[in-house]
Design a protein around this motif. Sequence first.
Motif, short mmCIF file in Angstrom:
data_model
loop_
_atom_site.label_atom_id
_atom_site.label_comp_id
_atom_site.label_asym_id
_atom_site.label_seq_id
_atom_site.Cartn_x
_atom_site.Cartn_y
_atom_site.Cartn_z
N ASP A 228 0.86 -1.19 0.00
CA ASP A 228 0.00 0.00 0.00
C ASP A 228 0.89 1.23 0.00
O ASP A 228 1.95 1.25 0.64
CB ASP A 228 -0.89 -0.01 1.24
N GLY A 229 0.46 2.27 -0.71
CA GLY A 229 1.26 3.48 -0.82
C GLY A 229 1.55 4.14 0.52
O GLY A 229 2.67 4.55 0.80
N MET A 230 0.53 4.26 1.37
CA MET A 230 0.72 4.90 2.66
C MET A 230 1.66 4.07 3.54
O MET A 230 2.56 4.61 4.21
CB MET A 230 -0.63 5.10 3.35
N LEU A 231 1.50 2.76 3.53
CA LEU A 231 2.36 1.89 4.32
C LEU A 231 3.80 1.93 3.82
O LEU A 231 4.75 1.89 4.61
CB LEU A 231 1.83 0.46 4.31
N LEU A 232 3.96 2.03 2.50
CA LEU A 232 5.31 2.14 1.93
C LEU A 232 5.96 3.46 2.32
O LEU A 232 7.15 3.51 2.65
CB LEU A 232 5.25 2.03 0.40
N LEU A 233 5.18 4.51 2.29
CA LEU A 233 5.71 5.83 2.60
C LEU A 233 6.25 5.89 4.02
O LEU A 233 7.26 6.54 4.29
CB LEU A 233 4.61 6.88 2.42
N HIS A 234 5.62 5.15 4.93
CA HIS A 234 6.02 5.16 6.34
C HIS A 234 6.63 3.82 6.75
O HIS A 234 6.49 3.41 7.91
CB HIS A 234 4.81 5.49 7.22
N ARG A 235 7.29 3.18 5.82
CA ARG A 235 7.79 1.82 6.08
C ARG A 235 8.82 1.76 7.20
O ARG A 235 8.90 0.75 7.91
CB ARG A 235 8.37 1.20 4.81
N GLN A 236 9.61 2.83 7.39
CA GLN A 236 10.62 2.76 8.44
C GLN A 236 9.99 2.63 9.81
O GLN A 236 10.50 1.90 10.68
CB GLN A 236 11.53 3.99 8.39
N ARG A 237 8.88 3.31 10.04
CA ARG A 237 8.19 3.15 11.33
C ARG A 237 7.68 1.73 11.50
O ARG A 237 7.76 1.17 12.59
CB ARG A 237 7.01 4.14 11.42
#
Length: 329
Positions: A228-237
């Motif tokens: 998912d785009g949102m999950l990828l964007l915040h993948r480090q968290r």
Amino acid sequence: MRRRYFLILLGGAVAGAPFAAGADQPAKLFRIGILANLPMTAGEGAVLWGAFIQGLRDLGYVEGRNITIDWRVSEGRYERLPDLAAELVALGVDVIVVPGSEGVLAAEHATRTIPIVMADHPDPVGAGLVASLPRPGGNITGLSLLYPEIAGKQLQLLKEIVPEVSRVAVLYNPTNQANGRMLEAAQAAAQSAAIKLQSLEARAPDDFEKAFAAMTREGAGAVLVLRDGMLLLHRQRLLDLATKSRLPAMYGAKEEVVGGGLVAYGPSSRDSFRHAATYVDKILKGAKPADLPIEQPTKFELVINLKTAKALGIAIPQSILASADEVIE
């Protein structure tokens, strides 16, 4: 907000690059609209859109010489996509390139005449966007990445890597329609593998810690993070939370494993984005989207991080290591 990351992505090299050998010079300056979820200046956004732009370059397209590119980026906020798509339509672009399911849906609602090229839609037929893969009809064509079916394979690999696991948490974004279909595929695969799934929603980064707390509380033995785009964007968290929770995690993109995740399996999005440029080329040369068959992936990547496996006390089976496309040590 108008964003131009073209020169940033290619370090200014493209503007002075020669045309590819044998490429036809278009007689006009074409306008390409890009409706993106991820920012293009860093991380996976830079990798994927860099591959697309390199694909254009290989076909002889140079910004400022025979194309202009208008970027619209939602920064992982799907609710912004309809307005951004409308902006591109108002600009009168010749073609819109868009990844993911929500972006394609927004573009489809914004125009039924401007050609739309999907960079990596998970299931365009199931979503009702096209009539069929061989003859899509309408104004949409491009690449389909078969994500729903991949969820079953990801669970199978998790079971092989952690044989004792009986409960797997699935983290997904409910605002992403494709994630819903992937979750259904994972549930079907879990039944045959005697795995109990714990589905957990994450609509925004604020939901991450609560989701991982629920995984720990319910005794999940591993976690599957749906693409998912949102999950990828915040993948480090997400990577940090998986490490803190000591949960073996399966992802859909190589970049997440490079960043510290345990394992990833899925089609090569870089190849898909690069290949999307060929659809743009055909459309700019007069082809109709309705007549361009939608292609499916031929290359799938299995990437394993042995450093993460060692930290988790997991011995990766030799059969898995032997079939891996890349092993990070």
